[in-house]
Write a protein that holds these residues in place. Sequence first.
Motif, PDB file in Angstrom:
ATOM      1  N   VAL A  55       0.858  -1.189   0.000  1.00 31.97           N
ATOM      2  CA  VAL A  55       0.000   0.000   0.000  1.00 31.97           C
ATOM      3  C   VAL A  55       0.890   1.234   0.000  1.00 31.97           C
ATOM      4  N   LEU A  56       0.677   2.129  -0.929  1.00 30.77           N
ATOM      5  CA  LEU A  56       1.487   3.338  -1.075  1.00 30.77           C
ATOM      6  C   LEU A  56       0.781   4.531  -0.458  1.00 30.77           C
ATOM      7  N   ASP A  57       1.635   5.461   0.029  1.00 34.44           N
ATOM      8  CA  ASP A  57       1.082   6.688   0.594  1.00 34.44           C
ATOM      9  C   ASP A  57       0.409   7.496  -0.503  1.00 34.44           C
ATOM     10  N   GLU A  58      -0.660   8.138  -0.205  1.00 33.90           N
ATOM     11  CA  GLU A  58      -1.490   8.834  -1.189  1.00 33.90           C
ATOM     12  C   GLU A  58      -1.020  10.276  -1.362  1.00 33.90           C
ATOM     13  N   ASN A  59      -0.859  10.685  -2.625  1.00 42.24           N
ATOM     14  CA  ASN A  59      -0.555  12.089  -2.942  1.00 42.24           C
ATOM     15  C   ASN A  59      -1.880  12.791  -3.203  1.00 42.24           C
ATOM     16  N   ASP A  60      -2.525  13.220  -2.141  1.00 44.09           N
ATOM     17  CA  ASP A  60      -3.882  13.724  -2.240  1.00 44.09           C
ATOM     18  C   ASP A  60      -3.994  15.226  -2.014  1.00 44.09           C
ATOM     19  N   ASN A  61      -2.899  15.945  -2.098  1.00 43.56           N
ATOM     20  CA  ASN A  61      -2.924  17.391  -1.915  1.00 43.56           C
ATOM     21  C   ASN A  61      -2.261  18.069  -3.106  1.00 43.56           C
ATOM     22  N   SER A  79       4.317  15.683   1.764  1.00 44.14           N
ATOM     23  CA  SER A  79       5.723  15.635   2.167  1.00 44.14           C
ATOM     24  C   SER A  79       6.512  14.836   1.152  1.00 44.14           C
ATOM     25  N   GLY A  80       7.826  14.948   1.259  1.00 47.27           N
ATOM     26  CA  GLY A  80       8.699  14.239   0.332  1.00 47.27           C
ATOM     27  C   GLY A  80       8.538  14.777  -1.085  1.00 47.27           C
ATOM     28  N   GLU A  81       8.630  13.835  -2.023  1.00 44.85           N
ATOM     29  CA  GLU A  81       8.469  14.254  -3.412  1.00 44.85           C
ATOM     30  C   GLU A  81       7.067  14.778  -3.685  1.00 44.85           C
ATOM     31  N   ASN A  82       6.108  14.313  -2.930  1.00 43.42           N
ATOM     32  CA  ASN A  82       4.747  14.809  -3.129  1.00 43.42           C
ATOM     33  C   ASN A  82       4.609  16.280  -2.774  1.00 43.42           C
ATOM     34  N   GLY A  83       5.530  16.812  -1.970  1.00 40.97           N
ATOM     35  CA  GLY A  83       5.469  18.212  -1.597  1.00 40.97           C
ATOM     36  C   GLY A  83       6.446  19.090  -2.345  1.00 40.97           C
ATOM     37  N   GLU A  84       7.257  18.516  -3.201  1.00 37.97           N
ATOM     38  CA  GLU A  84       8.193  19.312  -4.003  1.00 37.97           C
ATOM     39  C   GLU A  84       7.457  19.865  -5.229  1.00 37.97           C
ATOM     40  N   VAL A  85       7.537  21.211  -5.413  1.00 31.12           N
ATOM     41  CA  VAL A  85       6.735  21.897  -6.427  1.00 31.12           C
ATOM     42  C   VAL A  85       7.649  22.572  -7.435  1.00 31.12           C
ATOM     43  N   ASP A 141       3.477  19.243  -8.428  1.00 26.80           N
ATOM     44  CA  ASP A 141       4.363  18.565  -7.471  1.00 26.80           C
ATOM     45  C   ASP A 141       5.010  17.374  -8.149  1.00 26.80           C
ATOM     46  N   ARG A 142       5.881  16.689  -7.400  1.00 28.65           N
ATOM     47  CA  ARG A 142       6.625  15.551  -7.952  1.00 28.65           C
ATOM     48  C   ARG A 142       6.019  14.228  -7.522  1.00 28.65           C
ATOM     49  N   GLY A 143       4.766  14.261  -7.134  1.00 30.11           N
ATOM     50  CA  GLY A 143       4.119  13.027  -6.759  1.00 30.11           C
ATOM     51  C   GLY A 143       3.888  12.121  -7.948  1.00 30.11           C
ATOM     52  N   LYS A 144       3.507  10.874  -7.648  1.00 30.79           N
ATOM     53  CA  LYS A 144       3.247   9.891  -8.690  1.00 30.79           C
ATOM     54  C   LYS A 144       1.848   9.338  -8.464  1.00 30.79           C
ATOM     55  N   PRO A 145       0.919   9.724  -9.303  1.00 30.91           N
ATOM     56  CA  PRO A 145       1.049  10.715 -10.387  1.00 30.91           C
ATOM     57  C   PRO A 145       1.126  12.123  -9.819  1.00 30.91           C
ATOM     58  N   PRO A 146       1.712  13.057 -10.565  1.00 30.67           N
ATOM     59  CA  PRO A 146       1.845  14.414 -10.056  1.00 30.67           C
ATOM     60  C   PRO A 146       0.496  15.122 -10.024  1.00 30.67           C
ATOM     61  N   LEU A 147       0.340  15.997  -9.039  1.00 31.81           N
ATOM     62  CA  LEU A 147      -0.842  16.834  -8.929  1.00 31.81           C
ATOM     63  C   LEU A 147      -0.437  18.266  -9.231  1.00 31.81           C
ATOM     64  N   SER A 148      -1.344  19.006  -9.806  1.00 36.09           N
ATOM     65  CA  SER A 148      -1.021  20.376 -10.191  1.00 36.09           C
ATOM     66  C   SER A 148      -2.233  21.259 -10.000  1.00 36.09           C
ATOM     67  N   SER A 149      -1.969  22.557  -9.920  1.00 35.50           N
ATOM     68  CA  SER A 149      -3.019  23.569  -9.884  1.00 35.50           C
ATOM     69  C   SER A 149      -2.544  24.754 -10.704  1.00 35.50           C
ATOM     70  N   SER A 150      -3.482  25.548 -11.205  1.00 35.24           N
ATOM     71  CA  SER A 150      -3.161  26.670 -12.087  1.00 35.24           C
ATOM     72  C   SER A 150      -3.859  27.920 -11.599  1.00 35.24           C
ATOM     73  N   LYS A 151      -3.248  29.062 -11.928  1.00 35.47           N
ATOM     74  CA  LYS A 151      -3.842  30.350 -11.626  1.00 35.47           C
ATOM     75  C   LYS A 151      -3.538  31.274 -12.802  1.00 35.47           C
ATOM     76  N   THR A 152      -4.565  31.958 -13.286  1.00 38.23           N
ATOM     77  CA  THR A 152      -4.417  32.836 -14.446  1.00 38.23           C
ATOM     78  C   THR A 152      -4.500  34.283 -13.998  1.00 38.23           C
ATOM     79  N   ILE A 153      -3.546  35.082 -14.434  1.00 39.20           N
ATOM     80  CA  ILE A 153      -3.543  36.521 -14.160  1.00 39.20           C
ATOM     81  C   ILE A 153      -3.535  37.257 -15.494  1.00 39.20           C
ATOM     82  N   THR A 154      -4.148  38.441 -15.500  1.00 36.48           N
ATOM     83  CA  THR A 154      -4.208  39.253 -16.707  1.00 36.48           C
ATOM     84  C   THR A 154      -3.259  40.430 -16.575  1.00 36.48           C
TER      85      THR A 154
END
Length: 809
Positions: free
Chosen positions: A336-342, A375-381, A425-438
């Motif tokens: 069982v692997l730790d979850e990259n849920d953030n 934490s770990g690779e899951n927290g590296e952005v 982030d560097r999680g497996k699979p990686p999670l990402s978020s976006s923000k758009t500025i004008t």
Amino acid sequence: MGGSCAQRRPAGLRKVLFLLLLPLFYPALCEPIRYSIPEELAKGSVVGNLAKDLGLSVLDVSARKLRVSAEKLHFSVDAESGDLLVKDRIDREQICKERRCELQLEAVVENPLNIFHIIVVIEDVNDHAPQFQKDEINLEISESVSPGMGTILESAEDPDISMNSLSKYLLSPNEYFSLVEKDNPDGGKYPELVLQKTLDRETQSAHHLVLTALDGGTPPRSGTAQIRILVIDANDNPPVFSQDVYRVSLREDVPPGTSVLRVKATDQDEGINSEITYSFVSVADKAQHVFSLDYTTGNILTQQPLDFEEVERYTMNIEAKDRGSLSTRCKVIIEVLDENDNSPEITIASLSDQIMEDSPPGVVVALFKTRDRDSGENGEVRCSLSRDVPFKIHSSSNNYYKLVTDGSLDREQTPAYNVTITATDRGKPPLSSSKTITLHITDVNDNAPVFGQSAYLVHVPENNQPGASIAQVSASDPDFGPNGRVSYSIVASDLEPRTVSSYVSVSAQSGVVFAQRAFDHEQLRSFELTLQARDQGSPVLSTNVSLRVLVGDRNDNAPRVLYPTLGPDGSALFDMVPRASQPGYLVTKVVAVDADSGHNAWLSYHMVQVSEPGLFSLGLRTGEVRMVRALDNKDSVRHRLLVAVKDGGQPPLSATATLHLVFADSLQEVLPDLSDRPTSSDSQAELQFYLVVALALISALFLLAVILAIALRLRQSFSPTAGGCFESVLCSKSGPVVPPNYNEGTLPYAYNFSVPGDQMNPEFNFLTSVDLCPATQDNLNKDSSSMLLASILTPGFETDKKIFKQVSI
């Protein structure tokens, strides 16, 4: 006629001799003629010379109409050579069902009529290959069968005979089977397949062989059949897993019902012997509650959510069993692997509200930071930007970033940029978020106005309405606000600078060019303006463009007659024409000009009135008056012609000229003709009195002219620089002069006016325009009658040949 050797009674000696000799050859004639040919001969092939074999000459073939029976379509007789020819395809196997093939023909001749029997033996050729009824032979043999077992195979068929028929069978090389040929009771052969080695279905479940049948032809022909042998299974193999140990990693966030893995066992047997079932063996209760196993497919599924903090690894044993009670086992390990849920978060700390379009690279336009609760690779952005934007990201400190310019900006092309910042982030699979500025780009006045055309050309008809618009120029400026607001002005012209405003003006806002006056094509053909478009930026940018105005002509000037002209007192001049003028003689020429141009100045001359129709002709374009015929004795010596001059405008304008023509050979003849009018005797006497008085006055004026001439000569001797009018015989202000204002009309050069010349030399003598005479000369030339008298009395003066005479008409 009776039988195959029937005869017809001959006529003549030759036929009698033939009948006498016929019994000697009768046995030979009744014996069939035999030919032997191979089948499949080409059409037109020669079977044999039938005429020769029948004892007929070449001439007898056509004379006696040698032919074969019509029902035999395979053969024909050549009418010239007597050869028996193949007429149609001959297939022995189709024609003859028996092994020996003979065709019976009858040859017929006439004069006398006879029938001869012909036998054509069709010999076989190897044109058929042996052929099996089925292209594929399917056999089933159990793997438990012992070697030496035989299986009869179907035979091949070959319609050819003798050596061309089926000869033997061959089997493709293999280690399990051999081939034995056996004889049929009818004399044919059939093949038998014999097992040489024990079969193993698990090693080879099917065998593919090729059975070949050969005939004895040269070269031999063959046919083949595919033998497919399917080995029937026996339960002699246990199931086998693809792996002894299965390892799988599973995230803790997988939902219930997720497929974890599928164990796979195979059995080399087949049928029911290969049917396998799966089951857990020695598995903890916890694992049996969390996972389920499909007993037929071996698929392992989750039944409950996983919790990495509770159990990190599951180990299970699984058994596979076939229907014959043969079984095997494998081990399954699930980690069982730790979850990259953030997902990472992006926060904008600062954003610039003004970005000048001339900003250099490296200017900071925004400041932001990122955060990831994993934490770990899951927290590296790591951060990235959307493509094709002139910006880039610089890492400032821990989780802080700067957004800076990274290329030239152009507000006119892109007034604003929607920049999307993506944090991954560097999680497996990686999670990402976006923000758009004008980011809005501030305008800089870096574009000059641009005209829609490189140059403008405008056509304006003359006599236009003052104040009307004649053109509009338009310039665009991609800048914004005052930087893109354009105004128009006139900065240069080829007109006089102080008079430009009296001709044209331009609207500063719209660029519409207005005519301030009505243009006159005869005075102003064209002019050129330089217009300027300026923006309101700082510094001001401007662009110039050329506007050329062409003033079009309108038909607003009627033709003007230059010749003939009226005298100083308004009287008309006359032209003297030699009496002996021949047809085609140039009498005079009407000269007119038109101040317009183009078709509006294209003049044509038309005869309106004429005193003697058919005597004169008028050139439509030249205005030349010529004799059509010679003067007759009954014709009048005085003629009046009214000529209309029209231009080519729409509508056309015109002018008229009156020509007075007098036929005379000398001046003495002219004067009496002028007075030749139907008047009373008192009027004629009164006219004669006036003529005598006129001659006296002319003589007095002539004497006065001589005295003045002598005085001027004496004066000239004292003043060598002085000149006189006597240097030119004809010097009169009233003479025809080309007005200078016609240099741009239909007279681009000064005209030399012409009057009729000598009757012996019917050409034009030209009166050239001369400089205006001094005042003393004007006094001398005021009276044209004194000039007429001087021309009569002065020797060598040619005016008796050409003269302009003032007359009262």
